[in-house]
Design a protein around this motif. Structure first.
Motif, PDB file in Angstrom:
ATOM      1  N   THR A  27      -0.405  -2.742   9.018  1.00  0.00           N
ATOM      2  CA  THR A  27       0.179  -4.075   8.886  1.00  0.00           C
ATOM      3  C   THR A  27       1.625  -4.045   8.413  1.00  0.00           C
ATOM      4  N   TYR A  97      -8.246  -7.919   6.267  1.00  0.00           N
ATOM      5  CA  TYR A  97      -7.584  -6.946   7.132  1.00  0.00           C
ATOM      6  C   TYR A  97      -8.537  -6.533   8.250  1.00  0.00           C
ATOM      7  N   SER A 100      -6.374  -2.444  13.804  1.00  0.00           N
ATOM      8  CA  SER A 100      -5.586  -2.863  14.967  1.00  0.00           C
ATOM      9  C   SER A 100      -6.400  -2.846  16.260  1.00  0.00           C
ATOM     10  N   ASN A 135       5.122 -12.062   7.748  1.00  0.00           N
ATOM     11  CA  ASN A 135       3.933 -11.776   8.532  1.00  0.00           C
ATOM     12  C   ASN A 135       3.628 -12.997   9.401  1.00  0.00           C
TER      13      ASN A 135
END
Length: 171
Positions: A27, A97, A100, A135
């Motif tokens: 991230t 989280y 990916s 973000n």
């Protein structure tokens, strides 16, 4: 496709540390120096620190699985476990989280919905979280899901003082 959310236990500590480090690097690595990332990781995600967080009565960790593969995790806090002093009718989503390779499958929404259910079960009136001002993906996600910016606070990535927006959703 099967999606499953499970509460973490002490037996999950190693896996929690691994996914915490992996997803944090994924991230934030591109926007921060390797030294600041490393300094943060050495402070935030040690086994001892995670164990202490897990043992706190007002914190809960959850893993989310996608087709039986660990895809992400969430940490929620209430009362004295919250990272900011807020009123007693709040639940904090401290971390969501997703690895990916599992992003854009709706898993963040599943975790956020679980947090909202926990908040309602605990008779909380609002859910809040901090999001790094740069973000954009997370800011858009939370905005789309009814969170609005209600403040900001400092977040230290190593020696770099950064700004997190506080976003809140009234239940």
């Amino acid at each position: 496709m099967t999606i499953k959310i499970e509460a973490c236990s002490q037996n999950d500590l190693q896996a929690l540390q691994e996914i915490s480090v992996e997803t944090f690097i994924e991230t934030f690595q591109a926007q921060n120096t390797p030294e600041n990332i490393q300094a943060y990781l050495e402070n935030a995600y040690t086994l001892g620190k995670l164990q202490k967080e897990m043992e706190h009565n007002n914190s809960e960790f959850f893993f989310i699985y996608y087709n039986d593969q660990l895809a992400g995790y969430m940490k929620v806090n209430t009362d004295d476990a919250q990272s900011e002093e807020v009123d007693a009718d709040s639940l904090e989503i401290e971390r969501i989280y997703i690895r990916s390779g599992f992003q854009r499958k709706g898993l963040g929404k599943f975790l956020m919905n679980r947090a909202i259910t926990i908040a309602k079960d605990k008779k909380k009136q609002k859910v809040w979280l901090g999001v790094w001002e740069y973000n954009r993906q997370a800011l858009a996600f939370y905005g789309k899901n009814g969170f609005v910016q209600t403040g900001s606070h400092s977040f230290y990535m190593g020696d770099d003082e950064q700004t997190d927006y506080i976003m809140t959703k009234i239940l």
